[in-house]
Design an enzyme around this catalytic site. Structure first.
Site, PDB file in Angstrom:
ATOM      1  N   GLU A  92       0.834  -1.211   0.000  1.00 12.25           N
ATOM      2  CA  GLU A  92       0.000   0.000   0.000  1.00 12.25           C
ATOM      3  C   GLU A  92       0.863   1.254   0.000  1.00 12.25           C
ATOM      4  O   GLU A  92       0.528   2.250  -0.627  1.00 12.25           O
ATOM      5  CB  GLU A  92      -0.924  -0.001   1.228  1.00 12.25           C
ATOM      6  CG  GLU A  92      -2.001  -1.069   1.184  1.00 12.25           C
ATOM      7  CD  GLU A  92      -2.995  -0.855   0.057  1.00 12.25           C
ATOM      8  OE1 GLU A  92      -2.584  -0.975  -1.121  1.00 12.25           O
ATOM      9  OE2 GLU A  92      -4.171  -0.600   0.348  1.00 12.25           O
TER      10      GLU A  92
ATOM     11  N   THR B  91      -4.956   6.942  -5.617  1.00 15.47           N
ATOM     12  CA  THR B  91      -5.077   7.241  -4.189  1.00 15.47           C
ATOM     13  C   THR B  91      -4.127   8.365  -3.797  1.00 15.47           C
ATOM     14  O   THR B  91      -4.489   9.254  -3.023  1.00 15.47           O
ATOM     15  CB  THR B  91      -4.800   5.967  -3.357  1.00 15.47           C
ATOM     16  OG1 THR B  91      -5.781   4.992  -3.709  1.00 15.47           O
ATOM     17  CG2 THR B  91      -4.896   6.229  -1.861  1.00 15.47           C
TER      18      THR B  91
HETATM   19  N1  HSE Z   1      -7.942   5.305   3.483  1.00 15.39           N
HETATM   20  C1  HSE Z   1      -7.413   5.334   2.141  1.00 15.39           C
HETATM   21  C2  HSE Z   1      -7.704   6.685   1.560  1.00 15.39           C
HETATM   22  C3  HSE Z   1      -8.060   4.253   1.334  1.00 15.39           C
HETATM   23  O1  HSE Z   1      -8.843   7.125   1.643  1.00 15.39           O
HETATM   24  O2  HSE Z   1      -6.805   7.324   1.016  1.00 15.39           O
HETATM   25  C4  HSE Z   1      -7.588   4.154  -0.074  1.00 15.39           C
HETATM   26  O3  HSE Z   1      -8.325   3.117  -0.726  1.00 15.39           O
END
Ligand code: HSE
Length: 307
Positions: free
Chosen positions: A128, A181
């Site tokens: 991630e 993201t």
């Molecule tokens: N919590 C993360 C964001 C999730 O909102 O950036 C990304 O899928």
């Protein structure tokens, strides 16, 4: 066991009031991966289908997560990885998390399960980090544990699996546009007002309580995001129209799925979830943007072994 084939699911992170800490696991949408244990130490990606992704293990989220796990074992073993993607990157339903969580789950199985779920989550978080610049765990945790999950703390890492009512369904519209993201994070403000913090904490507590007591109305009342959604929703075509349409058709609540562009709604029962899916589709039929709709029960198991 030398080889394993798994289904690794899509996930919805944030769930409105739980930015970076809440997530849920979807049932019928996800990728497949095949892993083979070999006697030469190292990680090799041998096949990728469905998406154009790097084979370089340092540039691929599955490669990076696999290396994080491999560094923690002394055995002279290696792994060959096949990735069959159904979830598009930049979808908001945990594409990178499916690969990151899937690879560490499968390696752990082939090694005879030496690692705990918490350790697997921390390895998958490295994928991630490569994908978004932040090692958030709110997609990899529900993929690995199933159901609803809460990251109570990042340092030290403390992850809880939360109850969810039997009849709870998620409906997701995935507009076929890519929203990275990292880009969706770059628009966020660093500071939060005290007023908004109070509202967000109230909703988070309400949602958790509603999930434990199967109080669907309380779940619905708690699905609000005073902090992230107002900033990010402008990046998602027809977000407000979709949200309004699904609430009118009986959804308990709705919001941005992860960092978008997907939009999720929670519903009581499959019939309601299907109706809500149609309402989402009606809004997007008026645009030129292709989309997919997913209606899913909450997947309580997470990643599944196919063979
Ligand atoms: N919590 C993360 C964001 C999730 O909102 O950036 C990304 O899928």
């Amino acid at each position: 066991m030398k080889e394993i084939k798994i289904f690794t699911p899509a996930t919805v992170a944030n769930i409105s009031c739980g930015f970076d800490i809440l997530g849920l696991c979807l049932d019928n949408v996800g990728d497949e991966m095949i892993l083979r244990k070999v006697s030469t130490r190292g990680i090799k990606i041998t096949n990728i289908t469905g998406q154009d992704l790097p084979f370089d293990i340092n540039k691929n989220v599955a490669g990076v997560s696999a290396l994080a796990l491999l560094e923690n074992i002394d055995e002279n073993v290696g792994f060959e990885i096949e990735i069959h993607k159904n979830i598009k990157p930049g979808s908001g339903i945990g594409s990178s998390a499916a690969s990151s969580a899937g690879v560490v789950f499968a390696m752990n199985e082939l090694l005879g399960k030496p690692f705990s779920s918490l350790e697997l989550i921390s390895f998958a978080m490295q994928g991630e980090k490569l994908a978004s610049g932040t090692a958030h765990a709110d997609n990899v945790a529900p993929a690995l544990l199933g159901g609803f999950t809460l990251i109570r703390s990042y340092e030290p890492l403390d992850v809880l699996k939360i109850n969810s009512p039997e009849d709870l369904y998620a409906t997701v519209i995935h507009p076929q546009i890519e929203l990275k993201t990292s880009d969706a994070r770059s628009v966020l403000k660093e500071q939060v007002s005290l007023t908004n913090m109070v509202k967000q904490m109230g909703n988070l507590g309400g949602l958790i309580s509603g999930l434990y007591t199967s109080d669907y109305q309380l779940i619905g009342r708690s699905l609000h995001d005073e902090i992230i959604e107002p900033t990010r929703s402008v990046l998602i075509p027809k977000f407000n129209q979709v949200k309004k349409a699904v609430i009118t058709k009986g959804a308990l609540g709705a919001g941005i799925s992860g960092s978008g562009p997907s939009i999720f709604a929670l519903c009581k029962g499959e019939e309601s979830a299907q109706k809500v899916g149609k309402a989402m589709a009606e809004v997007y039929h008026k645009t030129l943007i292709d989309f997919e709709i997913h209606v899913s029960k909450i997947n309580q198991k997470g990643i599944k072994i196919i063979q």
